[in-house]
Design a protein around this motif. Structure first.
Motif, PDB file in Angstrom:
ATOM      1  N   PHE A  59     -54.969 -86.664 -26.654  1.00  0.00           N
ATOM      2  CA  PHE A  59     -54.499 -88.018 -26.376  1.00  0.00           C
ATOM      3  C   PHE A  59     -54.970 -88.558 -25.022  1.00  0.00           C
ATOM      4  O   PHE A  59     -54.523 -89.610 -24.593  1.00  0.00           O
ATOM      5  CB  PHE A  59     -52.968 -88.050 -26.443  1.00  0.00           C
ATOM      6  N   ARG A  60     -55.859 -87.856 -24.359  1.00  0.00           N
ATOM      7  CA  ARG A  60     -56.307 -88.308 -23.046  1.00  0.00           C
ATOM      8  C   ARG A  60     -57.039 -89.642 -23.096  1.00  0.00           C
ATOM      9  O   ARG A  60     -57.015 -90.399 -22.135  1.00  0.00           O
ATOM     10  CB  ARG A  60     -57.222 -87.238 -22.428  1.00  0.00           C
ATOM     11  N   LYS A  61     -57.683 -89.905 -24.199  1.00  0.00           N
ATOM     12  CA  LYS A  61     -58.460 -91.144 -24.302  1.00  0.00           C
ATOM     13  C   LYS A  61     -57.586 -92.365 -24.528  1.00  0.00           C
ATOM     14  O   LYS A  61     -58.081 -93.475 -24.570  1.00  0.00           O
ATOM     15  CB  LYS A  61     -59.478 -91.026 -25.458  1.00  0.00           C
ATOM     16  N   TYR A  62     -56.264 -92.142 -24.676  1.00  0.00           N
ATOM     17  CA  TYR A  62     -55.382 -93.261 -25.003  1.00  0.00           C
ATOM     18  C   TYR A  62     -54.228 -93.366 -24.004  1.00  0.00           C
ATOM     19  O   TYR A  62     -53.064 -93.166 -24.356  1.00  0.00           O
ATOM     20  CB  TYR A  62     -54.830 -93.111 -26.427  1.00  0.00           C
ATOM     21  N   PRO A  63     -54.496 -93.662 -22.762  1.00  0.00           N
ATOM     22  CA  PRO A  63     -53.412 -93.710 -21.764  1.00  0.00           C
ATOM     23  C   PRO A  63     -52.430 -94.848 -22.012  1.00  0.00           C
ATOM     24  O   PRO A  63     -51.315 -94.804 -21.504  1.00  0.00           O
ATOM     25  CB  PRO A  63     -54.173 -93.918 -20.444  1.00  0.00           C
ATOM     26  N   LEU A  65     -51.231 -95.720 -24.964  1.00  0.00           N
ATOM     27  CA  LEU A  65     -50.665 -95.523 -26.291  1.00  0.00           C
ATOM     28  C   LEU A  65     -49.195 -95.945 -26.341  1.00  0.00           C
ATOM     29  O   LEU A  65     -48.381 -95.513 -25.537  1.00  0.00           O
ATOM     30  CB  LEU A  65     -50.810 -94.061 -26.695  1.00  0.00           C
ATOM     31  N   GLN A  66     -48.876 -96.797 -27.336  1.00  0.00           N
ATOM     32  CA  GLN A  66     -47.501 -97.263 -27.517  1.00  0.00           C
ATOM     33  C   GLN A  66     -46.906 -96.795 -28.843  1.00  0.00           C
ATOM     34  O   GLN A  66     -45.705 -96.571 -28.926  1.00  0.00           O
ATOM     35  CB  GLN A  66     -47.457 -98.792 -27.464  1.00  0.00           C
ATOM     36  N   ILE A  67     -47.757 -96.674 -29.874  1.00  0.00           N
ATOM     37  CA  ILE A  67     -47.270 -96.298 -31.204  1.00  0.00           C
ATOM     38  C   ILE A  67     -48.074 -95.096 -31.688  1.00  0.00           C
ATOM     39  O   ILE A  67     -49.308 -95.139 -31.726  1.00  0.00           O
ATOM     40  CB  ILE A  67     -47.414 -97.467 -32.200  1.00  0.00           C
ATOM     41  N   LEU A  68     -47.391 -94.027 -32.061  1.00  0.00           N
ATOM     42  CA  LEU A  68     -48.048 -92.812 -32.530  1.00  0.00           C
ATOM     43  C   LEU A  68     -47.400 -92.343 -33.822  1.00  0.00           C
ATOM     44  O   LEU A  68     -46.181 -92.179 -33.896  1.00  0.00           O
ATOM     45  CB  LEU A  68     -47.956 -91.713 -31.460  1.00  0.00           C
ATOM     46  N   GLN A  84     -46.696 -86.493 -21.222  1.00  0.00           N
ATOM     47  CA  GLN A  84     -46.152 -86.771 -19.895  1.00  0.00           C
ATOM     48  C   GLN A  84     -46.917 -87.879 -19.172  1.00  0.00           C
ATOM     49  O   GLN A  84     -46.378 -88.500 -18.248  1.00  0.00           O
ATOM     50  CB  GLN A  84     -46.152 -85.494 -19.057  1.00  0.00           C
ATOM     51  N   PHE A  85     -48.156 -88.158 -19.579  1.00  0.00           N
ATOM     52  CA  PHE A  85     -48.929 -89.228 -18.953  1.00  0.00           C
ATOM     53  C   PHE A  85     -48.946 -90.506 -19.792  1.00  0.00           C
ATOM     54  O   PHE A  85     -49.662 -91.443 -19.474  1.00  0.00           O
ATOM     55  CB  PHE A  85     -50.362 -88.758 -18.694  1.00  0.00           C
ATOM     56  N   HIS A  86     -48.155 -90.532 -20.862  1.00  0.00           N
ATOM     57  CA  HIS A  86     -48.117 -91.691 -21.749  1.00  0.00           C
ATOM     58  C   HIS A  86     -46.780 -92.414 -21.579  1.00  0.00           C
ATOM     59  O   HIS A  86     -45.913 -92.386 -22.462  1.00  0.00           O
ATOM     60  CB  HIS A  86     -48.333 -91.272 -23.205  1.00  0.00           C
ATOM     61  N   THR A  87     -46.621 -93.010 -20.448  1.00  0.00           N
ATOM     62  CA  THR A  87     -45.355 -93.672 -20.132  1.00  0.00           C
ATOM     63  C   THR A  87     -45.120 -94.931 -20.961  1.00  0.00           C
ATOM     64  O   THR A  87     -43.996 -95.443 -20.999  1.00  0.00           O
ATOM     65  CB  THR A  87     -45.330 -94.043 -18.642  1.00  0.00           C
ATOM     66  N   ALA A  88     -46.177 -95.425 -21.626  1.00  0.00           N
ATOM     67  CA  ALA A  88     -46.030 -96.643 -22.430  1.00  0.00           C
ATOM     68  C   ALA A  88     -45.606 -96.337 -23.864  1.00  0.00           C
ATOM     69  O   ALA A  88     -45.363 -97.265 -24.647  1.00  0.00           O
ATOM     70  CB  ALA A  88     -47.343 -97.435 -22.441  1.00  0.00           C
ATOM     71  N   LEU A  89     -45.491 -95.044 -24.215  1.00  0.00           N
ATOM     72  CA  LEU A  89     -45.151 -94.677 -25.597  1.00  0.00           C
ATOM     73  C   LEU A  89     -43.751 -95.188 -25.956  1.00  0.00           C
ATOM     74  O   LEU A  89     -42.772 -94.906 -25.274  1.00  0.00           O
ATOM     75  CB  LEU A  89     -45.213 -93.158 -25.757  1.00  0.00           C
ATOM     76  N   ILE A 110     -40.451 -88.652 -22.637  1.00  0.00           N
ATOM     77  CA  ILE A 110     -40.482 -89.811 -23.544  1.00  0.00           C
ATOM     78  C   ILE A 110     -39.206 -90.636 -23.368  1.00  0.00           C
ATOM     79  O   ILE A 110     -38.713 -91.233 -24.333  1.00  0.00           O
ATOM     80  CB  ILE A 110     -40.643 -89.363 -25.015  1.00  0.00           C
ATOM     81  N   ARG A 111     -38.704 -90.698 -22.142  1.00  0.00           N
ATOM     82  CA  ARG A 111     -37.432 -91.377 -21.902  1.00  0.00           C
ATOM     83  C   ARG A 111     -37.522 -92.870 -22.194  1.00  0.00           C
ATOM     84  O   ARG A 111     -36.496 -93.521 -22.364  1.00  0.00           O
ATOM     85  CB  ARG A 111     -36.960 -91.132 -20.474  1.00  0.00           C
ATOM     86  N   GLY A 112     -38.724 -93.433 -22.312  1.00  0.00           N
ATOM     87  CA  GLY A 112     -38.866 -94.858 -22.630  1.00  0.00           C
ATOM     88  C   GLY A 112     -38.960 -95.146 -24.116  1.00  0.00           C
ATOM     89  O   GLY A 112     -39.156 -96.291 -24.519  1.00  0.00           O
ATOM     90  N   ILE A 113     -38.786 -94.124 -24.946  1.00  0.00           N
ATOM     91  CA  ILE A 113     -38.954 -94.274 -26.390  1.00  0.00           C
ATOM     92  C   ILE A 113     -37.874 -95.194 -26.974  1.00  0.00           C
ATOM     93  O   ILE A 113     -36.717 -95.161 -26.569  1.00  0.00           O
ATOM     94  CB  ILE A 113     -38.927 -92.884 -27.079  1.00  0.00           C
ATOM     95  N   THR A 114     -38.281 -96.056 -27.938  1.00  0.00           N
ATOM     96  CA  THR A 114     -37.320 -96.933 -28.615  1.00  0.00           C
ATOM     97  C   THR A 114     -37.167 -96.578 -30.089  1.00  0.00           C
ATOM     98  O   THR A 114     -36.122 -96.843 -30.675  1.00  0.00           O
ATOM     99  CB  THR A 114     -37.763 -98.401 -28.504  1.00  0.00           C
ATOM    100  N   HIS A 115     -38.213 -95.984 -30.694  1.00  0.00           N
ATOM    101  CA  HIS A 115     -38.170 -95.606 -32.112  1.00  0.00           C
ATOM    102  C   HIS A 115     -38.595 -94.148 -32.230  1.00  0.00           C
ATOM    103  O   HIS A 115     -39.720 -93.793 -31.851  1.00  0.00           O
ATOM    104  CB  HIS A 115     -39.112 -96.477 -32.951  1.00  0.00           C
TER     105      HIS A 115
END
Length: 785
Positions: A59-63, A65-68, A84-89, A110-115
């Protein structure tokens, strides 16, 4: 969200998905990635990839990333430190894997997760460890379990969720009160298919106002299922009930409808409904109850087969509800209510409704909205007649049908109709003579309109007009339209060269969408572009949606960047430039003629080119056989000095390249003059005559001209060269010299220039005229001292 370019490359990646090895390698080979894959990716779908292990490098190429989506893989454990580097997930789907455990200490990443969807894994229970409490932004949670204990949801007790999904098909044990710890607006449950006691579970479904029950399966006897649903409804506070993936006999569904009618339910939705027996009509009292809206979508089998005399659809037409939706049900008809109905909205989309719908129906006095899109309606006049009895109708959608307008049939519309959508039909220009007069919004997109005629004048209240995806070649004349018009859409037509006046007449329209047309970028478009720039605040999509389509070399260029030169577009400037250039050129030519004798130079060059052409096309080798001289010279004795001092030296030049026959040195002594003349002319390739007033007075010159003409001119007229040393007026030539008159009248001669600067060209031209390869022999060369 990713744009179209990103979506394309995402699909490209998915086509190159590779099956992971048992060691848990990445789902796809990174060699398929290229620099074209943008780091701005926000969505990634890696479902159905047989992934067994997650690696951070994947997943390094997708900093950003919001939806996985990692559903339907083979993951057995999950460590969220990978992200840990995908704070926008924000949305993470890991359902349908083989998870048995989660590293709860890594949930902080993933403390910012909504779904979060963890359903259909191999958890024995819900596995909601205490670290789930840090997911304060969580709004959707998907779970499944074989047992639910009393305090499984205690770590979510303070979370305000929007939706909780519970896949409970294989539930074996439930402890009463467990769900009461959840605070959610919607509870979606896949009902248990086991033999456990479900009463405690069903009693706890009262935690939300929206309840969705899935996989309701009953082939024949459905009393138990109906009783269970009755218990759920009666004990819950639900106001919106959704039943999805329902397989049940027709009479079972009718019972569910009936028991729902006297509850707290206001909105009932049935989706993917498959009934196992033929439908029949059964009179049930559906007088006004709590239900305001009923939605039935995706009915299977796709036809209402019935075995009774009265159509089973009458059950729905007799209901006292405000809103009814029946979509994707293959309906070909819907009965007119037998008594005045309280229907306010009726939506019968994606069916097979025909023109006979509600023919002469007078029992829909309260209907305000009718939606018949994507059916098989044909005659617009029939639809108009249908609405004429609906005194409250404000909105009608008949898009996506086969409607055409028969101009010979009058259209009688409801006078209350304000919004009419007739897009994606077969409507032609005659539609404007068949429209309700009080319309405020009219959508005619995706039809066959080529113009907007004056029939639109009577739509005095029109505020919005949609004409996109038609065959309009010009911007409609807005002066014929309502002064209340605030929105006009004419995108994706065939407007090539709109005029400035057409757009200027639409200045009172606050929002105009005219982009995505096939603009032909030429001079006629300049005034339109200037007007568009002035009106850019009301011209939606300017300048990006306004691009050139023709000519090909300008395709894709925005109109605002099209700047043709003034000279190429102004005919007066162009004509003035051409005329001015011609005048200047003419003055220049006159100047050259007057000061530099240009005609003489042109004449000399023309003669030179003409001789070169003749020499190239003549057989010179045959013509030169037996010749000893290049040219014989005939002149008057008074012109002797010019011949001997200028002519002969400039021709021969001492290099023996040109041999001139001169009577003083080349006539044979003792022979008669006439014989010498004839013999010299015969031995010469050409004859040169130096013409002047003195030449006219010479008898011998006349003889020489006579003999040369008869000996050479008949064979090749180019062998006779005339040099005009001085002008000879015609009246000075005696009548007996008629040959000379004829020759000077019809043949081109070379004029001796008085200006010294022209002499070089004269001699070069003369030498070229007489130059030839003569096979001279020793006995042919005569030398006279």
């Amino acid at each position: 969200m990713p744009d179209k370019h990103h979506t394309f490359w995402l699909n490209f990646l998915l086509l190159h998905v590779m099956m992971a090895s048992v060691t848990g390698e990445d789902c796809f080979d990174h060699r398929t990635l290229s620099d074209k894959v943008s780091i701005s990716y926000t969505k990634l779908d890696l479902s159905h990839c047989n992934i067994t292990r997650l690696q951070q490098s994947t997943f390094r190429k997708y900093p950003n990333l919001q939806i996985l989506d990692l559903s339907y893989n083979a993951l057995e454990e999950l460590d969220f430190s990978v992200f840990q580097f995908h704070t926008a997930l924000r949305k993470f789907d890991i359902s349908h894997n083989k998870l048995r455990t989660i590293n709860c200490s890594t949930l902080q990443y993933i403390r910012g997760i909504t779904h979060l969807n963890l359903s259909y894994n191999h958890f024995k229970n819900t596995f909601l460890c205490k670290e789930f409490a840090i997911l304060t932004k969580l709004r959707y949670l998907g779970l499944s379990a074989t047992r639910i204990d009393r305090y499984d949801f205690v770590n979510l007790a303070h979370q305000e969720l929007e939706t909780v999904f519970l896949g409970l098909e294989h539930l074996q044990q439930y402890e009463s009160g467990s769900l009461q710890l959840l605070d959610t607006e919607k509870l979606h449950v896949v009902l248990p298919q086991t033999s456990m006691n479900t009463t405690p579970l069903y009693n706890d479904f009262n935690i939300s106002t929206t309840l969705e029950l899935s996989h309701i399966l009953c082939e024949e006897t459905c009393d138990l299922i109906v009783e269970d649903i009755d218990k759920i409804i009666q004990k819950s506070k639900v106001s919106k009930l959704i039943l999805s993936n329902v397989t049940i006999p027709w009479h079972g569904m009718v019972k569910i409808l009936y028991i729902s009618w006297r509850t707290t339910i206001e909105y009932l939705s049935i989706n993917r409904f498959s009934y196992t027996t033929r439908s029949f009509y059964d009179h049930i009292d559906f007088s006004p109850g709590s239900i305001k809206s009923l939605t039935i979508e995706n009915v299977i089998p796709q036809d209402f087969l019935f075995s009774s005399r009265k159509h089973p659809l009458n059950i729905f037409s007799e209901m006292f509800i405000e809103n009814l939706t029946m979509s994707h049900s293959e309906l070909s008809h819907f009965p007119c209510p037998p008594w005045p109905s309280i229907f306010q909205s009726l939506k019968l989309t994606n069916n097979k409704i025909t023109d006979v719908i509600f023919t002469k129906c007078k029992t829909l006095p309260n209907i305000q909205s009718l939606d018949f899109q994507n059916n098989v309606l044909e005659r617009l006049s029939s639809i108009a007649s249908m609405t004429s009895t609906m005194k409250s109708l404000k909105y009608l959608d008949v898009s996506g049908n086969r409607l055409y307008c028969d101009f010979r049939t009058a259209c009688q519309w409801s006078q209350s109709l304000l919004i009419l959508n007739i897009s994606r039909n077969k409507i032609s220009d005659s539609i404007f003579n068949c429209l309700p007069t009080n319309l405020e919004v009219l959508d005619l997109s995706g039809n066959q309109l080529s113009s907007v005629n004056n029939g639109i004048n009577h739509l005095k209240a029109l505020k919005e007009l949609y004409l996109s995806s038609n065959q309009l070649s010009h911007i409609p004349d807005c002066s014929h339209m309502s002064k209340n018009l605030i929105y006009l859409n004419i995108e994706e037509n065939i407007i090539h060269s709109p005029a400035k006046e057409q757009l200027s007449k639409c200045q009172h329209v606050k929002r105009i969408m005219a982009g995505k047309n096939k603009f032909q970028c030429n001079c006629e478009l300049r005034s339109f572009i200037r007007t568009a720039e002035d009106l850019h605040e009301s011209l939606i999509g300017w300048p990006h949606s306004f691009t050139c389509e023709y000519p090909q070399d300008l395709k894709g260029v925005m109109l605002k960047d099209f700047h043709p030169s003034e000279i190429s577009c102004n005919i007066f400037i162009l004509v003035g430039l051409i005329v001015g250039t011609m005048v200047v050129l003419l003055v220049f030519i006159l100047f050259l003629c007057k000061c530099y004798d240009l005609p003489w130079y042109i004449k000399m060059i023309f003669q030179w080119l003409r001789r070169k052409y003749r020499i190239r096309n003549n057989n010179n080798e045959e013509a030169m056989m037996g010749k000893s001289f290049h040219a014989f010279i005939s002149y008057s004795q008074q012109d002797y000095e010019w011949v001997t001092d200028l002519l002969i030296p400039n021709l021969e030049k001492g290099d023996n390249s040109i041999k001139i026959c001169h009577h003083i040195r080349d006539f044979i002594p003792g022979k008669a003059i006439i014989e010498n003349i004839i013999e010299s002319i015969e031995k010469s390739y050409k004859s040169i005559f130096v013409l002047s007033p003195n030449f006219v007075q010479s008898e011998w010159c006349h003889y020489e001209l006579y003999f040369a003409q008869h000996s050479l001119l008949g064979k090749n007229s180019d062998h006779l060269i005339l040099i005009l040393l001085e002008p000879i007026p015609q009246y000075l030539i005696p009548n007996k010299y008629s040959k000379l008159k004829a020759i000077m009248k019809h043949r081109t001669y070379m004029e001796w220039p008085k200006e010294k600067g022209k002499h070089g060209l004269f001699w070069a031209n003369l030498r070229e005229a007489i130059k030839a390869n003569i096979p001279l022999e020793d006995d042919d060369i005569y030398v006279f001292n």
